[in-house]
Design an enzyme around this catalytic site. Structure first.
Site, PDB file in Angstrom:
ATOM      1  N   HIS A 109     -31.760  59.721  48.986  1.00 13.45           N
ATOM      2  CA  HIS A 109     -31.625  60.024  47.561  1.00 13.45           C
ATOM      3  C   HIS A 109     -32.583  59.226  46.681  1.00 13.45           C
ATOM      4  O   HIS A 109     -32.379  59.121  45.475  1.00 13.45           O
ATOM      5  CB  HIS A 109     -30.173  59.792  47.121  1.00 13.45           C
ATOM      6  CG  HIS A 109     -29.209  60.716  47.799  1.00 13.45           C
ATOM      7  ND1 HIS A 109     -27.862  60.522  47.825  1.00 13.45           N
ATOM      8  CD2 HIS A 109     -29.423  61.868  48.496  1.00 13.45           C
ATOM      9  CE1 HIS A 109     -27.274  61.498  48.515  1.00 13.45           C
ATOM     10  NE2 HIS A 109     -28.202  62.327  48.937  1.00 13.45           N
ATOM     11  N   GLY A 123     -19.082  53.741  54.689  1.00 16.15           N
ATOM     12  CA  GLY A 123     -18.883  53.794  53.240  1.00 16.15           C
ATOM     13  C   GLY A 123     -19.405  55.038  52.562  1.00 16.15           C
ATOM     14  O   GLY A 123     -20.006  54.955  51.489  1.00 16.15           O
ATOM     15  N   SER A 179     -18.150  58.956  51.216  1.00 15.64           N
ATOM     16  CA  SER A 179     -16.988  59.824  51.023  1.00 15.64           C
ATOM     17  C   SER A 179     -17.184  61.161  51.735  1.00 15.64           C
ATOM     18  O   SER A 179     -16.262  61.961  51.813  1.00 15.64           O
ATOM     19  CB  SER A 179     -16.761  60.068  49.527  1.00 15.64           C
ATOM     20  OG  SER A 179     -17.901  60.688  48.983  1.00 15.64           O
ATOM     21  N   ASN A 231     -14.521  52.980  56.774  1.00 18.15           N
ATOM     22  CA  ASN A 231     -14.188  53.335  55.386  1.00 18.15           C
ATOM     23  C   ASN A 231     -12.700  53.019  55.175  1.00 18.15           C
ATOM     24  O   ASN A 231     -11.864  53.464  55.979  1.00 18.15           O
ATOM     25  CB  ASN A 231     -14.437  54.843  55.173  1.00 18.15           C
ATOM     26  CG  ASN A 231     -14.438  55.237  53.699  1.00 18.15           C
ATOM     27  OD1 ASN A 231     -13.631  54.736  52.909  1.00 18.15           O
ATOM     28  ND2 ASN A 231     -15.323  56.134  53.326  1.00 18.15           N
ATOM     29  N   PRO A 232     -12.343  52.253  54.149  1.00 15.70           N
ATOM     30  CA  PRO A 232     -10.919  51.942  53.956  1.00 15.70           C
ATOM     31  C   PRO A 232     -10.071  53.190  53.696  1.00 15.70           C
ATOM     32  O   PRO A 232      -8.867  53.193  53.958  1.00 15.70           O
ATOM     33  CB  PRO A 232     -10.897  51.005  52.731  1.00 15.70           C
ATOM     34  CG  PRO A 232     -12.289  50.911  52.232  1.00 15.70           C
ATOM     35  CD  PRO A 232     -13.212  51.615  53.166  1.00 15.70           C
ATOM     36  N   ALA A 282     -16.545  47.689  54.897  1.00 14.27           N
ATOM     37  CA  ALA A 282     -17.748  47.517  55.721  1.00 14.27           C
ATOM     38  C   ALA A 282     -18.032  46.047  55.988  1.00 14.27           C
ATOM     39  O   ALA A 282     -18.371  45.664  57.109  1.00 14.27           O
ATOM     40  CB  ALA A 282     -18.940  48.164  55.012  1.00 14.27           C
TER      41      ALA A 282
HETATM   42  P1  NAD Z   1     -19.013  57.869  47.086  1.00  9.96           P
HETATM   43  O1  NAD Z   1     -18.978  57.061  45.851  1.00  9.96           O
HETATM   44  O2  NAD Z   1     -18.746  59.313  47.022  1.00  9.96           O
HETATM   45  O3  NAD Z   1     -17.974  57.293  48.154  1.00  9.96           O
HETATM   46  C1  NAD Z   1     -17.921  55.952  48.493  1.00  9.96           C
HETATM   47  C2  NAD Z   1     -17.038  55.812  49.726  1.00  9.96           C
HETATM   48  O4  NAD Z   1     -17.050  54.446  50.086  1.00  9.96           O
HETATM   49  C3  NAD Z   1     -15.569  56.204  49.523  1.00  9.96           C
HETATM   50  O5  NAD Z   1     -15.176  57.061  50.574  1.00  9.96           O
HETATM   51  C4  NAD Z   1     -14.814  54.885  49.590  1.00  9.96           C
HETATM   52  O6  NAD Z   1     -13.549  55.014  50.203  1.00  9.96           O
HETATM   53  C5  NAD Z   1     -15.744  54.064  50.453  1.00  9.96           C
HETATM   54  N1  NAD Z   1     -15.668  52.616  50.247  1.00  9.96           N
HETATM   55  C6  NAD Z   1     -15.313  51.942  49.127  1.00  9.96           C
HETATM   56  N2  NAD Z   1     -15.400  50.621  49.337  1.00  9.96           N
HETATM   57  C7  NAD Z   1     -15.817  50.468  50.620  1.00  9.96           C
HETATM   58  C8  NAD Z   1     -16.100  49.343  51.414  1.00  9.96           C
HETATM   59  N3  NAD Z   1     -15.979  48.106  50.946  1.00  9.96           N
HETATM   60  N4  NAD Z   1     -16.513  49.544  52.688  1.00  9.96           N
HETATM   61  C9  NAD Z   1     -16.643  50.796  53.197  1.00  9.96           C
HETATM   62  N5  NAD Z   1     -16.379  51.911  52.482  1.00  9.96           N
HETATM   63  C10 NAD Z   1     -15.981  51.742  51.201  1.00  9.96           C
HETATM   64  O7  NAD Z   1     -20.405  57.547  47.768  1.00  9.96           O
HETATM   65  P2  NAD Z   1     -21.378  58.420  48.659  1.00  9.96           P
HETATM   66  O8  NAD Z   1     -20.635  59.071  49.756  1.00  9.96           O
HETATM   67  O9  NAD Z   1     -22.516  57.506  48.988  1.00  9.96           O
HETATM   68  O10 NAD Z   1     -21.927  59.576  47.730  1.00  9.96           O
HETATM   69  C11 NAD Z   1     -22.162  59.378  46.396  1.00  9.96           C
HETATM   70  C12 NAD Z   1     -23.559  59.568  45.884  1.00  9.96           C
HETATM   71  O11 NAD Z   1     -23.726  58.597  44.886  1.00  9.96           O
HETATM   72  C13 NAD Z   1     -24.645  59.347  46.859  1.00  9.96           C
HETATM   73  O12 NAD Z   1     -25.498  60.389  46.662  1.00  9.96           O
HETATM   74  C14 NAD Z   1     -25.362  58.049  46.436  1.00  9.96           C
HETATM   75  O13 NAD Z   1     -26.751  58.266  46.365  1.00  9.96           O
HETATM   76  C15 NAD Z   1     -24.898  57.823  45.019  1.00  9.96           C
HETATM   77  N6  NAD Z   1     -24.515  56.432  44.697  1.00  9.96           N
HETATM   78  C16 NAD Z   1     -25.263  55.387  45.175  1.00  9.96           C
HETATM   79  C17 NAD Z   1     -24.897  54.088  44.885  1.00  9.96           C
HETATM   80  C18 NAD Z   1     -25.731  52.957  45.421  1.00  9.96           C
HETATM   81  O14 NAD Z   1     -26.928  53.121  45.582  1.00  9.96           O
HETATM   82  N7  NAD Z   1     -25.118  51.822  45.752  1.00  9.96           N
HETATM   83  C19 NAD Z   1     -23.752  53.836  44.121  1.00  9.96           C
HETATM   84  C20 NAD Z   1     -23.015  54.928  43.639  1.00  9.96           C
HETATM   85  C21 NAD Z   1     -23.408  56.218  43.951  1.00  9.96           C
END
Ligand code: NAD
Length: 247
Positions: free
Chosen positions: A120, A189, A191, A215-216, A233
């Site tokens: 992304h 991590g 969804s 994933n929690p 994680a």
């Molecule tokens: P999402 O926000 O849809 O889901 C996050 C997932 O992580 C959830 O299923 C949740 O249960 C899980 N989670 C929460 N805390 C956790 C932990 N400590 N350890 C393991 N799992 C944990 O994220 P997604 O599936 O990556 O999709 C969302 C989109 O948003 C992606 O396209 C991404 O590019 C973007 N995004 C990126 C960031 C980033 O770069 N850090 C942040 C937010 C969104």
């Protein structure tokens, strides 16, 4: 549960098979980066889908850039967590290793991963969609919002893939190739609702890979994976790979 999972994973990894890690926003949650679907996912009254799109940018670039400026400011102090560090160490340890991320935060690279497929894009990248300006600008505060090309004055945009846009073809190709080749996949991590990344574990499974989800919360993948670890994680990975833990 984690002990049984570790024993199974150790046995699978003993003869150094091709392995891959697919990460999502949850991998960076313990670094203080909000996930989109968590309580902190909203900015003002907007959902990310309302701002991260070419239509939103065409309609109101100031608003979209204001959101990215806010996200950059919050991201800048975030540091890699134990999960990023273990994943970076996995790249050094295993002979055939691929890291594919949906994250745009650059934390894998900060942790030491050198070969990262960014599905992304990268939030620190700023580029001119009609000109040649293309830079990674990792600063907390941009000089001007919205930023403009210093040479042409063109409006610049963030180097991330927006809703409704195609993913970078080289990233898709690399991810596709990895999915049919490796023997063990860790899904960390995510969804599993954003495509095509959500589909990668399904492809991997079809090709006979052993899939471990960390994933929690349960996801649509949890039922089909070989091991679903309902853990954070940053807690699960150090327990699975204690010899890769670094301070
Ligand atoms: P999402 O926000 O849809 O889901 C996050 C997932 O992580 C959830 O299923 C949740 O249960 C899980 N989670 C929460 N805390 C956790 C932990 N400590 N350890 C393991 N799992 C944990 O994220 P997604 O599936 O990556 O999709 C969302 C989109 O948003 C992606 O396209 C991404 O590019 C973007 N995004 C990126 C960031 C980033 O770069 N850090 C942040 C937010 C969104």
């Amino acid at each position: 549960m984690i002990e049984t999972a570790k024993a199974q994973i150790d046995a699978l990894l003993a003869d150094d098979p091709p392995i891959a890690v697919l990460t999502g926003a949850g991998c960076s949650a313990e670094s203080g980066v909000p996930t989109f679907r968590g309580a902190e996912g909203l900015w003002k009254q907007y959902r990310p889908e309302e701002l991260a799109s070419p239509e939103a940018f065409a309609r109101d670039p100031d608003l979209v850039w204001e959101w990215y400026a806010w996200r950059r400011e919050r991201l800048f102090p975030c540091q890699p967590n134990a999960a990023h560090r273990i994943i970076a160490a996995m790249e050094r340890r295993f002979g055939d290793f691929s890291l594919i991320t949906q994250n745009v935060d650059g934390l894998h690279q900060l942790a030491g991963s050198t070969d990262v497929v960014e599905l992304h894009g990268n939030i620190w990248r700023v580029f001119d969609p009609i000109g040649s300006y293309d830079e990674v600008v990792r600063v907390a505060t941009l000089d001007e919002v919205p930023p403009r090309c210093p040479q042409t004055g063109n409006l610049l945009r963030p180097g991330v893939v927006w809703f409704g846009e195609a993913l970078p073809p080289d990233a898709i190709q690399a991810a596709d190739a990895a999915m049919s080749r490796f023997k063990v996949l860790f899904v960390v991590g995510t969804s599993a609702v954003v495509y095509p990344a959500a589909y990668f574990p399904v492809i991997a499974k079809r090709h006979g890979a052993f899939v471990v989800e960390i994933n929690p919360d349960a996801t649509s993948l949890s039922e089909m994976v070989d091991i679903a670890l309902p853990m954070k994680a940053g807690e699960a990975l150090p327990q699975l790979f204690p010899d890769l833990v670094t301070p």
